[in-house]
Design a protein around this motif. Structure first.
Motif, PDB file in Angstrom:
ATOM      1  N   ASP A   1     -17.766 -13.174 -38.863  1.00  7.38           N
ATOM      2  CA  ASP A   1     -18.938 -12.915 -38.011  1.00  7.38           C
ATOM      3  C   ASP A   1     -19.708 -14.205 -37.746  1.00  7.38           C
ATOM      4  O   ASP A   1     -20.190 -14.440 -36.633  1.00  7.38           O
ATOM      5  CB  ASP A   1     -19.855 -11.894 -38.673  1.00  7.38           C
ATOM      6  N   HIS A   2     -19.827 -15.043 -38.775  1.00  3.93           N
ATOM      7  CA  HIS A   2     -20.550 -16.304 -38.604  1.00  3.93           C
ATOM      8  C   HIS A   2     -19.797 -17.247 -37.666  1.00  3.93           C
ATOM      9  O   HIS A   2     -20.406 -17.890 -36.800  1.00  3.93           O
ATOM     10  CB  HIS A   2     -20.742 -16.983 -39.962  1.00  3.93           C
ATOM     11  N   ILE A   3     -18.476 -17.301 -37.804  1.00  7.77           N
ATOM     12  CA  ILE A   3     -17.684 -18.218 -36.974  1.00  7.77           C
ATOM     13  C   ILE A   3     -17.714 -17.781 -35.512  1.00  7.77           C
ATOM     14  O   ILE A   3     -17.897 -18.602 -34.610  1.00  7.77           O
ATOM     15  CB  ILE A   3     -16.233 -18.285 -37.478  1.00  7.77           C
ATOM     16  N   VAL A   4     -17.533 -16.498 -35.284  1.00 13.13           N
ATOM     17  CA  VAL A   4     -17.557 -15.982 -33.920  1.00 13.13           C
ATOM     18  C   VAL A   4     -18.937 -16.192 -33.294  1.00 13.13           C
ATOM     19  O   VAL A   4     -19.055 -16.529 -32.105  1.00 13.13           O
ATOM     20  CB  VAL A   4     -17.151 -14.502 -33.897  1.00 13.13           C
ATOM     21  N   ALA A   5     -19.987 -16.028 -34.100  1.00 10.25           N
ATOM     22  CA  ALA A   5     -21.349 -16.257 -33.597  1.00 10.25           C
ATOM     23  C   ALA A   5     -21.528 -17.703 -33.160  1.00 10.25           C
ATOM     24  O   ALA A   5     -22.104 -17.989 -32.099  1.00 10.25           O
ATOM     25  CB  ALA A   5     -22.365 -15.898 -34.673  1.00 10.25           C
TER      26      ALA A   5
ATOM     27  N   ASP B   1     -20.866 -21.611 -26.273  1.00  9.57           N
ATOM     28  CA  ASP B   1     -20.804 -21.219 -24.862  1.00  9.57           C
ATOM     29  C   ASP B   1     -22.197 -21.138 -24.253  1.00  9.57           C
ATOM     30  O   ASP B   1     -22.415 -21.552 -23.104  1.00  9.57           O
ATOM     31  CB  ASP B   1     -20.093 -19.875 -24.727  1.00  9.57           C
ATOM     32  N   GLN B   2     -23.151 -20.600 -25.022  1.00  3.47           N
ATOM     33  CA  GLN B   2     -24.510 -20.449 -24.498  1.00  3.47           C
ATOM     34  C   GLN B   2     -25.189 -21.797 -24.278  1.00  3.47           C
ATOM     35  O   GLN B   2     -25.833 -22.021 -23.242  1.00  3.47           O
ATOM     36  CB  GLN B   2     -25.328 -19.578 -25.449  1.00  3.47           C
ATOM     37  N   VAL B   3     -25.050 -22.695 -25.240  1.00  2.00           N
ATOM     38  CA  VAL B   3     -25.674 -24.013 -25.096  1.00  2.00           C
ATOM     39  C   VAL B   3     -25.049 -24.766 -23.930  1.00  2.00           C
ATOM     40  O   VAL B   3     -25.734 -25.441 -23.159  1.00  2.00           O
ATOM     41  CB  VAL B   3     -25.552 -24.812 -26.411  1.00  2.00           C
ATOM     42  N   ARG B   4     -23.751 -24.643 -23.783  1.00  2.00           N
ATOM     43  CA  ARG B   4     -23.106 -25.319 -22.656  1.00  2.00           C
ATOM     44  C   ARG B   4     -23.577 -24.722 -21.330  1.00  2.00           C
ATOM     45  O   ARG B   4     -23.751 -25.440 -20.337  1.00  2.00           O
ATOM     46  CB  ARG B   4     -21.583 -25.222 -22.760  1.00  2.00           C
ATOM     47  N   SER B   5     -23.782 -23.402 -21.340  1.00  2.00           N
ATOM     48  CA  SER B   5     -24.281 -22.766 -20.124  1.00  2.00           C
ATOM     49  C   SER B   5     -25.689 -23.254 -19.787  1.00  2.00           C
ATOM     50  O   SER B   5     -26.017 -23.490 -18.617  1.00  2.00           O
ATOM     51  CB  SER B   5     -24.276 -21.252 -20.296  1.00  2.00           C
TER      52      SER B   5
ATOM     53  N   ARG C   1     -23.321 -29.271 -20.445  1.00  2.00           N
ATOM     54  CA  ARG C   1     -22.633 -30.361 -21.132  1.00  2.00           C
ATOM     55  C   ARG C   1     -21.880 -29.839 -22.345  1.00  2.00           C
ATOM     56  O   ARG C   1     -22.248 -28.819 -22.921  1.00  2.00           O
ATOM     57  CB  ARG C   1     -23.649 -31.418 -21.590  1.00  2.00           C
ATOM     58  N   ASP C   2     -20.816 -30.556 -22.720  1.00  2.00           N
ATOM     59  CA  ASP C   2     -20.136 -30.245 -23.968  1.00  2.00           C
ATOM     60  C   ASP C   2     -21.076 -30.501 -25.142  1.00  2.00           C
ATOM     61  O   ASP C   2     -22.009 -31.318 -25.047  1.00  2.00           O
ATOM     62  CB  ASP C   2     -18.864 -31.081 -24.127  1.00  2.00           C
TER      63      ASP C   2
ATOM     64  N   ASN D   1     -14.882 -27.395 -25.329  1.00  2.00           N
ATOM     65  CA  ASN D   1     -16.301 -27.637 -25.053  1.00  2.00           C
ATOM     66  C   ASN D   1     -17.050 -28.242 -26.228  1.00  2.00           C
ATOM     67  O   ASN D   1     -18.278 -28.162 -26.298  1.00  2.00           O
ATOM     68  CB  ASN D   1     -17.017 -26.352 -24.613  1.00  2.00           C
ATOM     69  N   ILE D   2     -16.333 -28.863 -27.149  1.00  2.00           N
ATOM     70  CA  ILE D   2     -16.977 -29.523 -28.281  1.00  2.00           C
ATOM     71  C   ILE D   2     -16.757 -31.023 -28.141  1.00  2.00           C
ATOM     72  O   ILE D   2     -15.624 -31.513 -28.134  1.00  2.00           O
ATOM     73  CB  ILE D   2     -16.413 -29.017 -29.623  1.00  2.00           C
TER      74      ILE D   2
END
Length: 996
Positions: free
Chosen positions: A122-126, A132-136, A140-141, A165-166
């Motif tokens: 759950d932590h990894i998927v979060a 994805d949200q920060v990139r949105s 930026r990566d 995206n990292i």
């Protein structure tokens, strides 16, 4: 008498007492001293049940905010660890350097809905969602960063996303090779056992509260904790001295700790302590198999020289775990907490982090205090923090506190006791297996299916096998098997029925084999794509289980065909008149189980499998009883020391005995994960070895040749493989394999078709040897044997003579109760009334007691000078560097049989004749080949065994520059000319002049 006593002398102590009382009362009332220090502003921009995403300094224009960095806290610590104070906290320093800080706040499970049920995935998927949200938001990566366990999360999430995206990873005291440097110098064996117990029996019922996390952290360094508290009490009167560190003290003492959910702790212990899968690969996130070897983004890891929690060796494990990434490190003299909070963090950690990010973005120079990470080899007794650093750091703390014994001394003592605490793990695992094997009687219920069901009961959620990057648990696998059983019953399969299995390696094939075992039927395993009609009829097969890919070949036999695999939605598109049953269309819930059905009824004495293979152009069948399978399974698990930390990779197809008996059997007996491969492909092999965390690879004959010959094989010294298990690997290929995959070893087996003989070269030191009998297998002896006449040789008393050391003889196995029941025993061999089962193979035994395969009875070459054995010739030629494959065979010409050897080349360039002659000089002249030739190709059988049939049928090799014959006068090899070839044809060549 009070003359000279000034006011300060009187009032100073009074003011100190008053100040201490005032400050102490404030601490009691408020939990600490009031400070004027402020924290940084933030805005929660995303909310989810698992987290809140903070963006710090939210008024900053996103276009001018700079590269985004996401900071991940450990599971047990508040997100405020990155902002204890604005001036010295991470987010404030990074923002001042032009970087856009974001922080993940997981909250505390005790205050979040469903928080106590959170697991590690759950932590990894979060975190993956947050990237994805920060990139949105930023376009930026993202730089992903984490402290301690938060850094482990960052590694895992980046691998889960395969670096998508990292832009880079930054970690602080985050262990990767968790068993390389454990706190307190705890022995690895003890740690894995304890962690396994806690995961299975404690944290599946118990969570960790905030106060427990705080106390546990403080107990990891009790000297430092005591020193901190005494320092605080001693300075309680001096408010100005305490205020600069008050925020840090309060955070560490009370405010910074949050609870852990039990499932998350249990999964953390299992995957990354018990199995150390951050290092080996093969950890599981939401049924997907993940490896750090897939990281490609740059990494910066901060290493604390006196960090006894994220020890340097453990942190530097990322260098080997992520071979495709550029990994940098920055070291500082700090403990675990000091890496991210305090003066060292403010002056070293966070400025270096900012400079490294800017350097990666092309916005600044490379920081001077980073370097490419090194990973030094170490001994098992090393702790990761140097002895001098630990002594200096600990003694200094002890001296300040005023106690005489500290943690450093306990570390020293634990290192001295490590050898006595770590009892042999191999022995503790092997003894119960061998004891159980010894208890199996003919009427004992034992089978593949029963053993798999036992593993399910032990760990329903445990990982049973991996395929196509997905993990299948014991619970799911057993449910699938039960469903297939119901389909087989509906189709008319009953116990003891012989059912052909013609399937590619896939989960459904394994389910079919185990389902037949659960039903008490006999699985007749045949290689796909071959003409199997004759073999099926011989073994009384009336129906076939197959997959859609082999459906047409199965229908051609005219038998009933049961189709499994490919999912229920596929369309088989078969002639309605064909006798085909689609098992995937049968609803298991609608099948009424008959009264005779009992799951796992197989007895040790009963037939379990028939393995069909093609050898020298002929079909051979091996009948495997449940006891014979169990012997191989428990024997392999013991010899290979398999346990739950291993992942056994079935490079060989499921229908081969090496897979079913050694790989599958050993893995099930040892509780190891099974990794199924779709076939032999070097690129897939390299990818899956890393991704699955493969520790043991099963092979047959020359399989590893295709792997080693592949160009740009994406494997290096960081691979997790420790062992190759199988049978038939040529000596030259054996050496190449151990050189390429060092320090991995080869565990070569020999298992007789007849009786219960199992030999294993456990030590692996003698390349090519078959080793010694496995405990629990049959006693073996070599009987004197005439290979030309095909008979055993008697002594003066009429018994069979036992061979001396290095004398070639027929291998016999003592007939135990199981072997005697199968028939074929010979009696009165070495003593009156004894019983032995003959094998088909000739061996020699060296002075150390190790057995060496010399030949099969049917392939001994009967030359005029006597028997010539093929395997020693093959071994001798295989020792030459440029030789790839080699075979030896007989050719009838000129009224006699010649011994001919053929070999292929690794790089197209033939070895010098002197090299070949030197290699063959190890054999007596009478045992050397008459003719040697270089050939373009040597065909391989379905099990990758070199096949000489075509070469033998071609007759005498044609003269050429790469064909040589043995001069009978000089015993030297010379080029075969047309004239000499003609002499061979008329029978005169190769015979000494005096004998013509």
């Amino acid at each position: 008498m009070f003359v000279g006593l000034n006011t300060e002398t009187v009032m100073g102590p009074i003011r100190r007492v008053v100040a201490t009382a005032q400050n102490g009362l404030e601490v009691v009332r408020l939990g600490g001293l009031e400070t004027d220090l402020t924290t940084s502003p933030f805005e929660v921009v995303e909310r989810a049940p698992m987290y809140r995403l903070r963006r710090y300094f939210p008024d900053t224009d996103p276009a001018e905010a700079g590269p985004p960095i996401v900071l991940v806290p450990p599971m047990m610590m508040s997100a405020d660890v990155y902002d204890v104070t604005r001036d010295q906290g991470a987010v404030g320093i990074l923002r001042s350097m032009g970087i856009d800080p974001w922080v993940v706040d997981f909250g505390s499970p005790d205050s979040e809905e469903g928080g106590w049920d959170r697991n590690l995935a759950d932590h990894i998927v979060a975190i993956s969602e947050i990237i994805d949200q920060v990139r949105s938001h930023t376009g930026r990566d993202v730089y992903l960063s984490g402290y301690s366990q938060g850094g482990m999360f960052a590694y895992q999430a980046a691998a889960y996303r395969r670096s998508r995206n990292i832009a880079g990873l930054v970690t602080f005291g985050s262990p990767v090779d968790t068993l390389a440097g454990l706190p307190f110098g705890i022995p690895a064996g003890f740690a894995t056992d304890a962690a396994g117990f806690l995961a299975d029996h404690v944290f599946n019922r118990l969570a960790v509260s905030g106060w427990m996390a705080r106390t546990g952290f403080q107990l990891l360094d009790p000297v430092k904790t005591l020193k901190s508290r005494l320092d605080f009490l001693r300075q309680l009167h001096d408010r100005e001295a305490l205020l600069p560190r008050e925020q840090q003290r309060r955070f560490l003492a009370t405010e910074g700790w949050v609870a852990w959910s039990g499932p998350a702790v249990a999964e953390l212990l299992k995957q990354f302590i018990v199995h150390n899968r951050m290092m080996t690969g093969g950890f599981v996130i939401k049924d997907q198999v993940v490896s750090l070897a897939e990281l490609t983004c740059p990494v910066l890891a901060f290493v604390g020289e006196v960090d006894d929690i994220g020890q340097p060796l453990a942190v530097r494990g990322i260098r080997r775990a992520a071979p495709r990434a550029n990994v940098y490190e920055s070291t500082l003299r700090a403990g675990h907490f000091g890496l991210v909070v305090g003066s060292a963090a403010a002056t070293h950690t966070w400025p270096t982090t900012g400079k490294w990010v800017l350097w990666n973005e092309g916005l600044g120079p490379r920081p001077t205090n980073i370097e490419l990470m090194r990973y030094d080899e170490h001994f098992g007794s090393e702790s990761g923090v140097s002895i001098s650093d630990r002594i200096i750091h600990t003694v200094a703390s002890v001296a300040e506190v005023g106690v005489g014994v500290g943690k450093g001394i306990s570390d020293f003592a634990s290192g001295a006791l490590r050898g006595t605490v770590e009892l042999s793990g191999e022995a503790t695992r092997a003894l119960p297996r061998l004891a159980r094997l010894g208890q199996i009687q003919p009427h004992t219920q034992i089978s593949l299916s029963r053993l798999l069901a036992e593993q399910r009961r032990k760990a329903p959620g445990g990982e049973c096998f991996l395929f196509d990057n997905r993990v299948h648990t014991y619970e799911a696998v057993n449910q699938r098997i039960d469903n297939v059983v119901r389909g087989l019953i509906q189709a008319g399969v009953r116990p003891a029925a012989h059912v052909g299995v013609v399937m590619q390696t896939r989960p459904s094939a394994l389910a079919a084999i185990v389902a037949l075992s659960r039903l008490g039927a006999v699985a007749v395993l045949l290689p796909p794509g071959r003409e199997v009609h004759t073999a099926l009829r011989i073994d009384g097969v009336e129906r076939i289980v197959t997959d859609p890919e082999n459906l047409d070949a199965a229908i051609a036999t005219g038998m009933q065909v049961l189709v499994l695999g490919g999912g229920a939605q596929r369309d088989l598109d078969v002639d309605p008149s064909a006798n085909v049953v689609d098992l995937e269309k049968i609803d298991p819930g609608a099948v009424t189980l008959p009264g005779w059905y009992r799951p796992d009824p197989g007895l040790a004495r009963e037939l379990a499998f028939i393995i069909c293979s093609e050898s020298n152009g002929h079909w051979e069948t091996k009948q495997i009883t449940n006891y014979r399978w169990a012997l191989s399974a428990f024997g392999t698990a013991s010899a290979a020391d398999l346990d739950r930390g291993d992942t056994v990779y079935c490079l060989a197809p499921l229908h081969h005995s090496s897979s079913l008996l050694a790989a599958i059997g050993g893995a099930v007996a040892g509780g190891s994960r099974i990794a199924l491969s779709r076939g032999l492909d070097p690129e897939r092999f390299a990818e899956e070895v890393h991704r699955y965390g493969v520790t043991v690879v099963s092979y047959t004959w020359t399989m590893m040749r295709e792997i080693l010959d592949a160009e740009n094989l994406a494997l290096d010294g960081s691979h997790p493989v420790r062992l190759f298990i199988g049978s038939g690997m040529p000596q030259g290929l054996w050496r190449r394999t151990t050189e390429r995959f060092a320090p991995a070893k080869v565990l070569e087996f020999y298992a007789s078709t007849e009786g219960d003989v199992v030999l294993a070269n456990v030590a692996g030191a003698k390349v090519g040897a078959k080793g010694r009998p496995l405990p629990g297998s049959a006693e073996v002896r070599l009987a004197a044997y005439d290979p030309i006449a095909g008979r055993l040789l008697e002594d003066e008393q009429g018994f069979i003579r036992e061979c001396e050391d290095d004398e070639v003889g027929l291998l016999l196995g003592r007939a135990g109760v199981h072997a005697e029941m199968s028939g074929g025993a010979m009696r009165g061999i070495f003593a009156a009334g004894d019983a032995w089962i003959p094998t088909e193979n000739l061996f020699r035994r060296d002075a150390d007691g190790d057995y060496w395969l010399v030949d099969h009875r049917k392939t001994v070459i009967a030359t005029p000078r006597g028997a010539v054995f093929t395997q020693p010739i093959v071994d001798a030629l295989g020792s030459v560097d440029r030789v790839d494959l080699a075979v030896a065979y007989g050719v009838a010409v000129g009224g006699r049989t010649l011994a001919v050897a053929a070999f292929t080349l690794r790089d197209g360039r033939p070895p010098r004749l002197a090299e070949i002659s030197d290699a063959l000089d190890a054999l007596a002249p009478a045992l050397r080949p008459d003719i040697i030739q270089v050939v373009e190709d040597i065909p391989l059988g379905s099990s990758y065994r070199p096949n000489a049939d075509a070469l033998s049928a071609a007759g005498l090799p044609k003269p050429g520059t790469r064909v040589w014959y043995a001069d009978p006068e000089s015993h030297q090899y010379r080029r075969l000319t047309k004239a000499v070839a003609a002499e061979f044809q008329d029978g005169s060549a190769g015979v000494p002049a005096g004998a013509r």
